[in-house]
Every structure is written in C-alpha cells, then in structure tokens.
Write an enzyme that holds these catalytic residues in place. Structure first.
Site, PDB file in Angstrom:
ATOM      1  N   LYS A   1      49.514 -73.279  38.713  1.00 47.57           N
ATOM      2  CA  LYS A   1      48.309 -72.987  37.933  1.00 47.57           C
ATOM      3  C   LYS A   1      48.336 -71.522  37.527  1.00 47.57           C
ATOM      4  O   LYS A   1      48.427 -70.627  38.371  1.00 47.57           O
ATOM      5  CB  LYS A   1      47.058 -73.282  38.768  1.00 47.57           C
TER       6      LYS A   1
ATOM      7  N   ASP B   1      39.689 -66.256  34.950  1.00 51.86           N
ATOM      8  CA  ASP B   1      38.792 -67.412  34.982  1.00 51.86           C
ATOM      9  C   ASP B   1      37.339 -66.964  35.033  1.00 51.86           C
ATOM     10  O   ASP B   1      36.829 -66.581  36.081  1.00 51.86           O
ATOM     11  CB  ASP B   1      39.104 -68.287  36.196  1.00 51.86           C
TER      12      ASP B   1
ATOM     13  N   LYS C   1      30.708 -68.524  35.853  1.00 49.36           N
ATOM     14  CA  LYS C   1      30.574 -68.187  37.268  1.00 49.36           C
ATOM     15  C   LYS C   1      29.385 -67.241  37.471  1.00 49.36           C
ATOM     16  O   LYS C   1      29.109 -66.400  36.613  1.00 49.36           O
ATOM     17  CB  LYS C   1      31.849 -67.509  37.784  1.00 49.36           C
TER      18      LYS C   1
ATOM     19  N   ASP D   1      43.615 -65.910  39.595  1.00 51.17           N
ATOM     20  CA  ASP D   1      43.628 -67.355  39.433  1.00 51.17           C
ATOM     21  C   ASP D   1      44.942 -67.862  38.843  1.00 51.17           C
ATOM     22  O   ASP D   1      45.081 -69.058  38.559  1.00 51.17           O
ATOM     23  CB  ASP D   1      42.448 -67.807  38.558  1.00 51.17           C
TER      24      ASP D   1
ATOM     25  N   ASP E   1      34.426 -75.000  34.838  1.00 52.04           N
ATOM     26  CA  ASP E   1      34.994 -74.156  35.882  1.00 52.04           C
ATOM     27  C   ASP E   1      35.927 -74.956  36.788  1.00 52.04           C
ATOM     28  O   ASP E   1      36.508 -74.403  37.712  1.00 52.04           O
ATOM     29  CB  ASP E   1      33.875 -73.493  36.702  1.00 52.04           C
TER      30      ASP E   1
ATOM     31  N   GLU F   1      38.755 -76.037  35.814  1.00 54.64           N
ATOM     32  CA  GLU F   1      39.758 -76.008  34.748  1.00 54.64           C
ATOM     33  C   GLU F   1      41.186 -76.064  35.255  1.00 54.64           C
ATOM     34  O   GLU F   1      42.090 -76.503  34.540  1.00 54.64           O
ATOM     35  CB  GLU F   1      39.560 -74.753  33.892  1.00 54.64           C
TER      36      GLU F   1
ATOM     37  N   ARG G   1      42.662 -77.937  37.409  1.00 50.19           N
ATOM     38  CA  ARG G   1      43.203 -79.289  37.483  1.00 50.19           C
ATOM     39  C   ARG G   1      43.557 -79.835  36.101  1.00 50.19           C
ATOM     40  O   ARG G   1      44.415 -80.706  35.976  1.00 50.19           O
ATOM     41  CB  ARG G   1      42.205 -80.200  38.207  1.00 50.19           C
TER      42      ARG G   1
END
Length: 508
Positions: free
Chosen positions: A270, A275, A282, A293, A352, A354, A356
């Site tokens: 990933k 993010d 967030k 991230d 959020d 994201e 996956r």
C-alpha cells in the site's frame, strides 16, 4: 551508511572512539558478557563491580559509559545491557544482540569508529550485531540545515565505522553474514527514508521515479503505469482513490529474477503517499503522521532490492500501489461505486478506507501472474493498532500453514507479529445492495474485515497473506534499541527472510 568490518585484533590495541561491551543481568548482579574478557582483565577483573557501582544492572538497552583503562587506544568503554543472562551453554538471543548493538550505535552519534566486543558464537550473531549497528546508526536529516553534511542531531554525523570482534574475516559464513547485514540494513534504511520524506516531495510520481532509479542500479526490471495506462487497464480502485489529488496515481511493478529460481513470490505494498481521509476527512490530530501511509510500499520496494543485492535464488515481484488520498471536487464520494481491475464493483461507504481499494487492484494484477504466494503489506487499519498495540503487526492468510511460517519468520528476524483470524461471519457485513461488495463492514473487528475484503481480490488457488503494519510502521515515541523515531521500515526483514526460506526450500 555505517561501514562494517570484522577484526581479530585485541580490543585494547584498536584505535577507536569507543569500545562497546555487553553486560547481562546475573543472579547476583551484573555480569560482563563474553567478548569483553580483555577489557575486564584491564580493569583487574573488577569491571562487573565497577558497573554495578555506576548503577548498571544489565537490563536490556541500559547504557553505561566509563573511561577506558590506561594503555587502551580508545578513550571510552560503553557497556550496553543485554538483559537476562542465558542458561548455561546457551548463547545470547540474536535479537538481544541486535538491540544492544543498535542502542550503542545510536548513542555513539558523532564517533568515527567504534569497536564492538559483544558475545559471538556463530555467524548468526555476527549478522545480528552488524544489522543492529546499521539500523541503530540511522538518522534522517535531509531537511535540516546541516543535512548536506549528513549530520544528525546536535550537528553530529552517524557512527561512521564499526569493527566487530569475535568474527573471522576469512570465514566464508562470517563474511556472508556481515554482507547480508549491510544489505538488509541499508535497504531497510532506504524504506525509512521514504517513510520520513514529506508528502510535498514524495507524491506517487516521485516515488515511482525513485523506484526506477534503484531498479536500474540493481538490475531489476521496472514497469510504471501512469494515470492513462491505469484508466486504459481498468484499475478503478487506484484511480478512484487518487481522483481527488492533483498528483496522479501510479502502479509500479518491480521484477527481480534469478536464473536458478524455482519459486515465484509477489509482494504488494500500500503506497498512499498522504492520506487525508478524502471526503471522509480525518479529524484533527490524525493527519500529522499520514505521510507514513505508504510504509507498505516502502517495505516491498526495499525487500525486492535487498533480494536482488543478496542474489537470492527466487523470483520476487513487487507491486507498489501509489496514490494520494485528498478531498476535492473530483474526489470519490461516499456512495460512489468503483469498478475494480478484477471486474468486481465496490460501493465506497468511507473514503478513508482507501488502502484496501488500491491493494485490491494490485492484488488482482499480481494474481494474474500465478505466483506461488502473495504477501501484501499495509498500514491498513487503526483497529489493528487497538488490537495489537504500536509494536506488533497482524498476520492474516488464506492458508494456516503459510500464516504460521510468516509468523515464525517475523519472530526470527526480530519483528514482533501475531497471527490473526479471518472469521467468515464478518464477510456478510460488507454485502452491498448496489455493488458486489462494500469497502466497509462491521466496526468491531475492523482489521479482520479489511483482511476479508482483500481476500476477495486474490486469485483462486493462490496462497496469500496480509500484514497489517499500522502499529509498528511509524514510531511516534522515543527511539529504542535499533528503532528510531519516525519511519521504522517494519516488515522489510520479514519479507526478505520469507524470500530466503523460499529460495532454500526451507519454508515450513
């Protein structure tokens, strides 16, 4: 990077800034660990008592400085705690040596050379000490005013050279262990650099360019899909996550091949370079470290390069799913439906969640090549941090034996991990009335729900595991052992060890 050498010379006669020795917790107080006999003799055999007087107990990571005895060419002796004295005829655990060497190297910032007289019984100990030194000496200072001089805190450069005693410079196993320590340590530090880079300098395009440069240097084949290629190929997950950013997404494929390979591994990382949460923004206090991230992609990148440097007899393909998750008029909205590279549709209930989505596309692309196993690595869920804390990552898999093997590999190299289940009853929570699956399910067990989502995008019959490194990927506390503040590079060593075990045919 800190240079590593092996030396058979006696510690008193070596010119250095410091001599590092080990001290352990004995039944009646601190004891001087093997490897420091010459140093203890120079103190007339009273070194343990002197250390105890100075407050040393031998506890793990404890550091005690004292002036070197007369006649030594080094002015300082640095005693580092190894923890509990091992049972008779048993050596010190390699991780204890790794942590001790790391703590010492970190303390010796500014030194040009240090001699490490820690306990050595075999090549594995040499490797652990060398790795600890390289990782402990790490500093990220590229954005400080003294960064051009490679200087760290207080204007001091990291330890420049470490001479390891107890090894044999002409012993093939000892030399190989030291070379491996340098390669793995340096590549893990490469991952740390990427994680620590500010997101205004490391967007998906910049990350892809760095991967291309490293690939060229180490004979790794690289392919980069830009936003046009992603659109043409139907990578709806990666495109959907990156749609709100001015920085376009990328999918990078790194292929290391060996002419002697009998197995093929795929690593998927990933790579959300920043993010914000997207439209599902967030809350305040959760944005400051979100440059980390992309730690999964950094780990995959470093592991592939390390495999190439070590010449492992296994084919390793790394997939870096790179995007920036930002809110804007073009961003994916909660309620949108994305058509993924696999052809499945996903209802996005939370932007959020994201990671996956980008992993799903990369997992399906990796599956198309029919590797013997796929491992994805991601800072995926806060739920995993709640479950396992900040130093342990979770392992999920569609094969119990493979999950166990990964767990053993992680523990062997000193990366705390824990096997986690994939409860089938949690899958129903991701049912969608408008799409094949939703990107959110039940709140409780959210880390496991994410694993179940990813499993949907692994090709049939392919062994797969998921490492959720959300906790240990970024250290917001103080440094400890060989672990610095900031990016840690966690999972690099586990992936490299998996590749080694696969190459040797020893994977359980």
């Amino acid at each position: 990077m800190t240079a590593l050498t092996l030396s058979t010379a006696a510690a008193p006669g070596l010119r250095a800034d410091a001599i590092v020795i080990g001290v352990a917790k004995g039944a009646k107080g601190p004891i001087v660990a093997p490897g420091a006999e010459a140093v203890d003799k120079a103190y007339d055999g009273r070194l343990a008592g002197i250390l105890e007087t100075l407050g040393a107990s031998g506890a793990e990571g404890e550091l005690t400085k004292l002036p070197a005895p007369a006649g030594f060419k080094a002015p300082l002796v640095l005693a580092v705690g190894l923890g509990q004295e091992p049972d008779k005829d048993a050596g010190f655990d390699p991780e204890a040596l790794r942590k001790a060497a790391g703590a010492a190297a970190r303390t010796l910032t500014g030194a040009k050379k240090a001699v490490f007289a820690l306990p050595v019984t075999d090549a594995a100990d040499i490797g652990a000490i060398g790795e600890g030194v390289v990782l402990g000496a790490y500093a990220f200072d590229a954005y400080k005013s003294n960064g051009d001089d490679a200087k760290a805190k207080n204007g001091k450069a990291p330890l420049a050279e470490a001479a390891l005693l107890g090894g044999k410079p002409r012993d093939a196993a000892h030399k190989a262990a030291l070379l491996r320590a340098a390669a793995v340590g340096e590549e893990l530090n490469r991952a740390r650099d990427l994680i620590n880079m500010p997101p205004n300098d490391l967007d998906p395009e910049a990350f892809a360019a760095l991967a291309q440069t490293a690939a060229k240097e180490h004979g790794i084949k690289v392919q980069v899909l830009d936003e046009k290629a992603l659109a043409k190929g139907g990578y709806g997950g990666i495109l959907g996550v990156g749609s709100g950013s001015a920085s376009a997404p990328r999918l990078v494929k790194l292929s290391y091949t060996s002419a002697k390979a009998k197995k093929n591994l795929a690593f998927v990382g990933k790579g959300i370079t920043y993010d914000s949460g997207g439209i599902s923004l967030k809350p305040a206090g959760h944005n400051e470290t979100m440059k980390c991230d992309m730690s999964g992609a950094a780990a995959v990148f470093a592991a592939v390069v390390a495999a190439a440097r070590l010449g492992l007899e296994v084919n390793v393909t790394g997939w870096l799913a790179l995007a920036e998750n930002m809110p804007s008029g073009s961003a994916t909205r909660p309620g949108d439906v994305l058509r993924m590279y696999s052809g499945k549709t996903v209802e996005v209930l939370n932007t959020d969640a994201e990671g996956r989505l980008v992993l799903a596309d990369a997992l399906w692309a990796a599956s198309a090549e029919k590797p013997d196993a796929i491992v994805d690595v991601a800072t995926l869920t806060g739920a995993m941090m709640l479950a396992l804390g900040s130093r342990t990552f979770g392992i999920m898999a569609n094969d119990d034996a493979f999950r166990s093997a990964l767990h053993e590999a992680a523990e062997e190299v000193g990366e705390p991990a824990w096997p986690m289940p994939l409860p089938e009853h949690l899958r129903k929570g991701m049912d969608s009335s408008v799409a094949d699956i939703a990107n959110m399910g039940e709140r409780m067990g959210g880390g496991l729900v994410a694993g179940l989502f990813l499993r949907e995008f692994v090709g049939e019959g392919i062994t797969w595991a998921h490492l959720d490194i959300a906790g240990p990927a970024f250290n917001e506390g103080g440094p400890f052992g060989y672990t610095p503040k900031g990016g840690t590079g966690t999972a690099v060593r586990t992936l490299v060890r998996l590749a080694e075990l696969t190459a040797s045919g020893d994977l359980g």
